[in-house]
Motif scaffolding. Structure first.
Motif, PDB file in Angstrom:
ATOM      1  N   GLY A 130       0.831  -1.187   0.000  1.00  0.00           N
ATOM      2  CA  GLY A 130       0.000   0.000   0.000  1.00  0.00           C
ATOM      3  C   GLY A 130       0.868   1.239   0.000  1.00  0.00           C
ATOM      4  N   CYS A 131       0.404   2.275   0.686  1.00  0.00           N
ATOM      5  CA  CYS A 131       1.111   3.549   0.715  1.00  0.00           C
ATOM      6  C   CYS A 131       2.157   3.565   1.827  1.00  0.00           C
ATOM      7  CB  CYS A 131       0.131   4.699   0.925  1.00  0.00           C
ATOM      8  SG  CYS A 131       0.966   6.300   1.048  1.00  0.00           S
ATOM      9  N   ASP A 132       3.384   3.822   1.455  1.00  0.00           N
ATOM     10  CA  ASP A 132       4.471   4.096   2.395  1.00  0.00           C
ATOM     11  C   ASP A 132       4.917   5.511   2.043  1.00  0.00           C
ATOM     12  OD1 ASP A 132       7.091   4.526   3.391  1.00  0.00           O
ATOM     13  OD2 ASP A 132       7.481   2.369   3.468  1.00  0.00           O
ATOM     14  N   ARG A 133       4.416   6.493   2.792  1.00  0.00           N
ATOM     15  CA  ARG A 133       4.615   7.907   2.426  1.00  0.00           C
ATOM     16  C   ARG A 133       6.097   8.284   2.305  1.00  0.00           C
ATOM     17  NH1 ARG A 133       0.038   9.721   1.374  1.00  0.00           N
ATOM     18  NH2 ARG A 133      -1.806   9.325   2.589  1.00  0.00           N
ATOM     19  N   LYS A 134       6.922   7.749   3.169  1.00  0.00           N
ATOM     20  CA  LYS A 134       8.351   8.063   3.104  1.00  0.00           C
ATOM     21  C   LYS A 134       8.943   7.539   1.793  1.00  0.00           C
ATOM     22  CE  LYS A 134      12.689   7.499   5.570  1.00  0.00           C
ATOM     23  NZ  LYS A 134      13.382   6.840   6.668  1.00  0.00           N
ATOM     24  N   ALA A 135       8.669   6.291   1.468  1.00  0.00           N
ATOM     25  CA  ALA A 135       9.171   5.711   0.220  1.00  0.00           C
ATOM     26  C   ALA A 135       8.543   6.418  -0.982  1.00  0.00           C
ATOM     27  CB  ALA A 135       8.878   4.219   0.169  1.00  0.00           C
ATOM     28  N   ALA A 136       7.256   6.744  -0.902  1.00  0.00           N
ATOM     29  CA  ALA A 136       6.542   7.359  -2.030  1.00  0.00           C
ATOM     30  C   ALA A 136       7.092   8.731  -2.376  1.00  0.00           C
ATOM     31  CB  ALA A 136       5.058   7.454  -1.715  1.00  0.00           C
ATOM     32  N   SER A 137       7.671   9.421  -1.410  1.00  0.00           N
ATOM     33  CA  SER A 137       8.199  10.761  -1.673  1.00  0.00           C
ATOM     34  C   SER A 137       9.351  10.736  -2.680  1.00  0.00           C
ATOM     35  CB  SER A 137       8.658  11.413  -0.360  1.00  0.00           C
ATOM     36  OG  SER A 137       9.788  10.733   0.164  1.00  0.00           O
ATOM     37  N   ARG A 138       9.918   9.563  -2.934  1.00  0.00           N
ATOM     38  CA  ARG A 138      11.035   9.429  -3.879  1.00  0.00           C
ATOM     39  C   ARG A 138      10.577   9.106  -5.302  1.00  0.00           C
ATOM     40  NH1 ARG A 138      12.636   5.618   0.104  1.00  0.00           N
ATOM     41  NH2 ARG A 138      12.666   4.065  -1.550  1.00  0.00           N
ATOM     42  N   PHE A 139       9.259   8.960  -5.511  1.00  0.00           N
ATOM     43  CA  PHE A 139       8.750   8.523  -6.819  1.00  0.00           C
ATOM     44  C   PHE A 139       7.681   9.478  -7.343  1.00  0.00           C
ATOM     45  CE2 PHE A 139      10.324   4.744  -4.754  1.00  0.00           C
ATOM     46  CZ  PHE A 139      11.005   4.092  -5.765  1.00  0.00           C
ATOM     47  N   PRO A 140       7.730   9.809  -8.649  1.00  0.00           N
ATOM     48  CA  PRO A 140       6.652  10.615  -9.232  1.00  0.00           C
ATOM     49  C   PRO A 140       5.307   9.912  -9.037  1.00  0.00           C
ATOM     50  CG  PRO A 140       8.469  10.337 -10.793  1.00  0.00           C
ATOM     51  CD  PRO A 140       8.744   9.438  -9.619  1.00  0.00           C
ATOM     52  N   GLY A 141       4.305  10.667  -8.689  1.00  0.00           N
ATOM     53  CA  GLY A 141       2.972  10.098  -8.485  1.00  0.00           C
ATOM     54  C   GLY A 141       2.709   9.663  -7.058  1.00  0.00           C
ATOM     55  N   GLY A 142       3.755   9.666  -6.204  1.00  0.00           N
ATOM     56  CA  GLY A 142       3.579   9.328  -4.789  1.00  0.00           C
ATOM     57  C   GLY A 142       2.766   8.071  -4.582  1.00  0.00           C
ATOM     58  N   CYS A 143       1.881   8.120  -3.597  1.00  0.00           N
ATOM     59  CA  CYS A 143       1.054   6.958  -3.259  1.00  0.00           C
ATOM     60  C   CYS A 143      -0.123   6.761  -4.205  1.00  0.00           C
ATOM     61  CB  CYS A 143       0.540   7.074  -1.824  1.00  0.00           C
ATOM     62  SG  CYS A 143       1.801   6.706  -0.588  1.00  0.00           S
ATOM     63  N   THR A 144      -0.424   7.727  -5.060  1.00  0.00           N
ATOM     64  CA  THR A 144      -1.511   7.561  -6.026  1.00  0.00           C
ATOM     65  C   THR A 144      -1.117   6.610  -7.142  1.00  0.00           C
ATOM     66  OG1 THR A 144      -2.283   9.793  -5.552  1.00  0.00           O
ATOM     67  CG2 THR A 144      -3.086   8.796  -7.571  1.00  0.00           C
ATOM     68  N   GLU A 145       0.176   6.565  -7.467  1.00  0.00           N
ATOM     69  CA  GLU A 145       0.619   5.756  -8.599  1.00  0.00           C
ATOM     70  C   GLU A 145       1.605   4.650  -8.240  1.00  0.00           C
ATOM     71  OE1 GLU A 145       1.832   8.125 -11.928  1.00  0.00           O
ATOM     72  OE2 GLU A 145       0.166   9.510 -11.669  1.00  0.00           O
ATOM     73  N   ASN A 146       1.937   4.518  -6.963  1.00  0.00           N
ATOM     74  CA  ASN A 146       2.937   3.540  -6.536  1.00  0.00           C
ATOM     75  C   ASN A 146       2.484   2.827  -5.269  1.00  0.00           C
ATOM     76  OD1 ASN A 146       5.284   4.398  -8.394  1.00  0.00           O
ATOM     77  ND2 ASN A 146       4.617   6.322  -7.466  1.00  0.00           N
ATOM     78  N   TYR A 147       2.787   1.524  -5.203  1.00  0.00           N
ATOM     79  CA  TYR A 147       2.382   0.700  -4.059  1.00  0.00           C
ATOM     80  C   TYR A 147       3.605  -0.028  -3.525  1.00  0.00           C
ATOM     81  CZ  TYR A 147      -2.138   2.048  -5.721  1.00  0.00           C
ATOM     82  OH  TYR A 147      -3.204   2.811  -6.115  1.00  0.00           O
ATOM     83  N   PHE A 148       3.793   0.042  -2.213  1.00  0.00           N
ATOM     84  CA  PHE A 148       5.016  -0.384  -1.556  1.00  0.00           C
ATOM     85  C   PHE A 148       4.766  -1.526  -0.569  1.00  0.00           C
ATOM     86  CE2 PHE A 148       5.174   4.007  -2.770  1.00  0.00           C
ATOM     87  CZ  PHE A 148       6.416   4.140  -3.364  1.00  0.00           C
ATOM     88  N   ALA A 149       5.842  -2.245  -0.248  1.00  0.00           N
ATOM     89  CA  ALA A 149       5.771  -3.293   0.768  1.00  0.00           C
ATOM     90  C   ALA A 149       5.638  -2.620   2.136  1.00  0.00           C
ATOM     91  CB  ALA A 149       7.015  -4.168   0.713  1.00  0.00           C
ATOM     92  N   LEU A 150       4.565  -2.927   2.856  1.00  0.00           N
ATOM     93  CA  LEU A 150       4.339  -2.346   4.175  1.00  0.00           C
ATOM     94  C   LEU A 150       5.087  -3.098   5.270  1.00  0.00           C
ATOM     95  CD1 LEU A 150       0.521  -1.600   3.853  1.00  0.00           C
ATOM     96  CD2 LEU A 150       2.472  -0.053   3.458  1.00  0.00           C
ATOM     97  N   ARG A 151       5.599  -4.255   4.916  1.00  0.00           N
ATOM     98  CA  ARG A 151       6.429  -5.086   5.795  1.00  0.00           C
ATOM     99  C   ARG A 151       7.204  -6.021   4.888  1.00  0.00           C
ATOM    100  NH1 ARG A 151       4.072  -9.926   5.501  1.00  0.00           N
ATOM    101  NH2 ARG A 151       1.821 -10.104   5.344  1.00  0.00           N
ATOM    102  N   ASP A 152       8.135  -6.766   5.428  1.00  0.00           N
ATOM    103  CA  ASP A 152       8.827  -7.762   4.622  1.00  0.00           C
ATOM    104  C   ASP A 152       7.807  -8.783   4.122  1.00  0.00           C
ATOM    105  OD1 ASP A 152      11.298  -6.584   5.075  1.00  0.00           O
ATOM    106  OD2 ASP A 152      11.834  -7.949   6.701  1.00  0.00           O
ATOM    107  N   ILE A 153       7.882  -9.117   2.852  1.00  0.00           N
ATOM    108  CA  ILE A 153       6.960 -10.086   2.244  1.00  0.00           C
ATOM    109  C   ILE A 153       7.775 -11.292   1.816  1.00  0.00           C
ATOM    110  CG2 ILE A 153       5.323 -10.495   0.355  1.00  0.00           C
ATOM    111  CD1 ILE A 153       4.814  -7.428   0.340  1.00  0.00           C
ATOM    112  N   ASP A 154       7.352 -12.457   2.253  1.00  0.00           N
ATOM    113  CA  ASP A 154       8.065 -13.696   1.945  1.00  0.00           C
ATOM    114  C   ASP A 154       7.736 -14.200   0.548  1.00  0.00           C
ATOM    115  OD1 ASP A 154       9.209 -13.826   4.503  1.00  0.00           O
ATOM    116  OD2 ASP A 154       7.470 -14.902   5.302  1.00  0.00           O
TER     117      ASP A 154
END
Length: 177
Positions: A130-154
């Motif tokens: 979902g949205c990781d605001r800190k990580a999203a700040s490094r990508f164009p489109g922020g959390c509207t266009e990018n989805y991040f790992a909210l925890r380690d995913i196996d």
């Protein structure tokens, strides 16, 4: 087809148009009790960009969306209807359709009815992207266009979102749909 409907100015895909999907990690599409689902084919560290909307078609009006549905095979139009959603981007509403395997990411929330009302309830530790605001700040489109790992995913774990984080449930009436 999408570009022919909305035109190059309103298109949200490309240029360049590419046949690459929006995943930044290897994934597998498999069947489970929910139907088709997306699973991590490798471990994904917390905060990593997993998927973006580079292949999401967005429609500013219902007529263009209906034109897309009329121009594809019935089986495909049924899938599009089932998986399309209304989303706000840059203070405008759009009908959004993910045109890559991202369309198969399932919800990490439970839906239940109580006293005639539909409520969303987050399941413990289920949503993993979902949205990781800190990580999203490094990508164009922020959390509207990018989805991040909210925890380690196996590796082998199903990727799950909270649709309520981006989909506007009652937005369809704005498009006459």
């Amino acid at each position: 087809m999408y570009h022919g409907i909305v035109g190059p100015v309103e298109s949200t895909i490309g240029p360049p148009i590419t046949h690459e999907h929006g995943f930044f990690f290897q994934v597998e599409i498999r069947q489970n009790e929910k139907g088709r689902s997306v699973f991590a084919a490798e471990s994904i560290p917390e905060g990593s960009l997993i998927w973006n909307t580079r292949n999401t078609a967005r429609f500013r009006n219902g007529a263009h969306y209906r034109q897309l549905l009329a121009s594809v095979d019935t089986d495909i139009s049924c899938d599009i209807i089932q998986w399309a959603y209304v989303q706000e981007k840059d203070e405008l509403l759009f009908v959004s359709v993910d045109l890559d395997p991202g369309i198969l990411i399932n919800s990490g929330t439970s839906i239940f009815k109580s006293d005639g009302l539909t409520k969303r309830k987050k399941r413990d530790n289920v949503q993993n992207m979902g949205c990781d605001r800190k990580a999203a700040s490094r990508f164009p489109g922020g959390c509207t266009e990018n989805y991040f790992a909210l925890r380690d995913i196996d590796k082998g774990e199903e990727l799950l979102l909270d649709y309520g984080d981006f989909a506007i449930t009652h937005g369809w009436e704005n498009f006459g749909l």
